[in-house]
Design a protein around this motif. Structure first.
Motif, mmCIF file in Angstrom:
data_model
loop_
_atom_site.group_PDB
_atom_site.id
_atom_site.type_symbol
_atom_site.label_atom_id
_atom_site.label_comp_id
_atom_site.label_asym_id
_atom_site.label_seq_id
_atom_site.Cartn_x
_atom_site.Cartn_y
_atom_site.Cartn_z
ATOM 1 N N PRO A 19 12.791 3.754 7.161
ATOM 2 C CA PRO A 19 11.404 4.128 7.160
ATOM 3 C C PRO A 19 10.381 3.122 7.027
ATOM 4 N N ILE A 20 9.508 3.276 7.830
ATOM 5 C CA ILE A 20 8.128 2.572 8.042
ATOM 6 C C ILE A 20 6.979 3.251 7.705
ATOM 7 N N GLY A 21 6.269 2.863 6.676
ATOM 8 C CA GLY A 21 5.295 3.367 6.264
ATOM 9 C C GLY A 21 3.915 2.566 6.609
ATOM 10 N N ILE A 22 2.613 3.026 6.365
ATOM 11 C CA ILE A 22 1.603 2.034 6.438
ATOM 12 C C ILE A 22 0.530 2.467 5.276
ATOM 13 N N LYS A 23 -0.257 1.324 4.712
ATOM 14 C CA LYS A 23 -1.425 1.582 3.901
ATOM 15 C C LYS A 23 -2.565 1.534 4.985
ATOM 16 N N LEU A 24 -3.554 2.530 4.995
ATOM 17 C CA LEU A 24 -4.664 2.511 5.953
ATOM 18 C C LEU A 24 -6.155 2.529 5.305
ATOM 19 N N ASN A 25 -6.930 2.030 5.455
ATOM 20 C CA ASN A 25 -8.155 2.172 4.924
ATOM 21 C C ASN A 25 -8.548 3.537 5.673
ATOM 22 N N SER A 26 -9.447 4.432 4.635
ATOM 23 C CA SER A 26 -9.939 5.592 5.379
ATOM 24 C C SER A 26 -11.454 5.022 6.159
ATOM 25 N N THR A 27 -12.000 3.909 5.540
ATOM 26 C CA THR A 27 -13.176 3.332 6.006
ATOM 27 C C THR A 27 -13.385 1.881 5.086
ATOM 28 N N ASP A 28 -14.211 0.995 5.845
ATOM 29 C CA ASP A 28 -14.317 -0.471 4.977
ATOM 30 C C ASP A 28 -15.276 -0.414 4.062
ATOM 31 N N PHE A 29 -16.178 0.758 4.073
ATOM 32 C CA PHE A 29 -17.363 0.906 3.415
ATOM 33 C C PHE A 29 -18.341 -0.430 3.824
ATOM 34 N N GLN A 30 -18.398 -0.819 4.869
ATOM 35 C CA GLN A 30 -19.002 -2.025 5.220
ATOM 36 C C GLN A 30 -20.009 -1.937 6.547
#
Length: 413
Positions: free
Chosen positions: A222-233
């Motif tokens: 398994p390979i997962g990812i942690k991804l931003n929904s947005t940078d709020f920037q």
């Protein structure tokens, strides 16, 4: 006797056929429990053994770095080769007890490496961090193409070593303003070559990291990812761009997607100001997950805000997400899943970590928070119970005695 009448006890099958025993996902937290030569310590091993026996289905480590010259903070574990494989095996064995999955989070800080560690950090472009944090980090230099390719190979190599050590998966950290997130952001990535410009080019670094890892670990790991929904920037990585990356990474075969948001310059992942409607639903990024669910069938995790059993159950029952991501609650209630299964859980109270002195709380909010929670993890690592009422002042004094005044330098979240 465990109560399996809750939907949270249901197993989850990933697209590659791997089974996770329940819907509890311990999200990455900064442990800072490595030795001076970047190895797991006995407290780190004990911490993960405690969580594994506490009932979670999947534990994700705090960020493990792929380069000894690029740390997010002191106390990071680093993997460059197999010289420390025996120590990694002990960590993996502890965290996979009780049928638990243990995934290693792989990361490179890019420019988010404090002055005390990096004289000249690297980044996609020579764009310094801004806002309140700018004085704590040196201006980065832009990576060369050969350096970028070397880092891609390092991610794959670290993943292969983690598999050899007995970890059951890896997670690519592509959120919170670290290097992969910096490549995705048009604010931080102002390159004009094949690694910058269009979103396709900006996501090339991530896509090639994924492919390199996949080549080195095979199809079934398994390979997962942690991804931003947005940078709020302003000028940064937007929600629309995030949705495109989400679809692309799903198409190529990612196994699990964790959704978060923010960076050092706007740290939404720490909680911050949250809309009232979001507080009622508990989780900060559920609205994004609801949109994402219509685009991808890959299992989704949302981390940030879950506190009550009702809120967790509702989120899974709605079909919006497949696993409940928890971080701070696991620092205070390490056996939270078992407590829910046994009908003993009382909603965990997460209090703001503040001294009451406005100027100090504003200047050092992330340091106070991180230091306080790291000390809870250190207690668990010494086989002690967490101390939810631990004084912020005692925590601060402990931190200063351990690290000197460098504790006031902002660090990762």
């Amino acid at each position: 006797m465990k109560n399996n009448n809750t939907i949270l006890a249901n197993s989850l099958q990933l697209p590659n056929g791997v089974n996770i025993k329940n819907r509890f996902f311990k999200s990455a937290m900064s442990e800072t429990l490595a030795t001076a030569d970047y190895n797991p310590t006995q407290p780190l091993i004990t911490l993960y053994e405690t969580w594994a026996n506490g009932g979670a289905g999947l534990l994700v480590t705090g960020n493990v770095m792929i380069d000894r010259q690029a740390l997010g903070e002191p106390g990071n574990v680093v993997i460059e080769d197999e010289r420390d494989l025996d120590k990694l095996k002990k960590w993996a064995k502890a965290g996979t007890q009780n049928g638990t999955h243990l995934w290693m989070q792989l990361n490179h800080p890019g420019k988010q490496s404090p002055k005390s560690i990096s004289k000249e950090p690297v980044a996609p472009s020579a764009v310094p961090l801004s806002g309140d944090v700018k004085d704590f980090f040196n201006k980065p230099r832009a990576l060369t193409t050969p350096e970028i390719k070397d880092l891609i190979i390092r991610f794959g190599n670290a993943a292969k070593i983690s598999k050899n050590a007995g970890f059951t998966g890896v997670q690519i950290h592509a959120a919170h303003g670290y290097l992969v997130n910096q490549f995705l952001s048009p604010y931080h990535n102002q390159r004009t070559d094949e690694w910058g410009g269009s979103l396709t080019n900006r996501m090339r670094f991530l896509m090639e990291i994924y492919q390199e890892i996949r080549n080195q670990v095979g199809e079934n790991f398994p390979i997962g990812i942690k991804l931003n929904s947005t940078d709020f920037q302003r000028g940064g990585f937007t929600e629309e761009e995030s949705m495109e990356v989400l679809q692309r990474i799903s198409e190529v075969g990612i196994d699990l997607i964790e959704i978060s948001g923010g960076n050092y310059e706007n740290p939404k992942m720490m909680g911050g100001e949250v809309k009232e409607s979001t507080k009622k639903r508990e989780a900060y990024f559920l609205e994004y997950a609801n949109k994402a669910r219509k685009l991808v069938s890959t299992p989704l995790v949302v981390t940030g805000g879950f506190r009550s059993q009702e809120g967790m159950t509702e989120a899974i029952a709605s079909g919006t997400i497949d696993m409940v991501g928890l971080a701070k609650p696991f620092a205070l209630v390490p056996d939270l899943p078992n407590q829910i299964f046994e009908g003993k859980y009382e909603t965990v109270k997460i209090k703001p970590i503040k001294t009451g002195i406005t100027s100090l709380d504003k200047k050092a909010s992330s340091m106070l928070e991180l230091g306080w929670y790291e000390q809870q993890l250190a207690r668990i690592g010494k086989s002690k119970l967490p101390k939810p009422n631990y004084s912020v002042w005692l925590s601060l004094l402990h931190n200063i005695s351990k690290n000197g005044l460098s504790v006031f330098k902002k660090r990762r979240a």
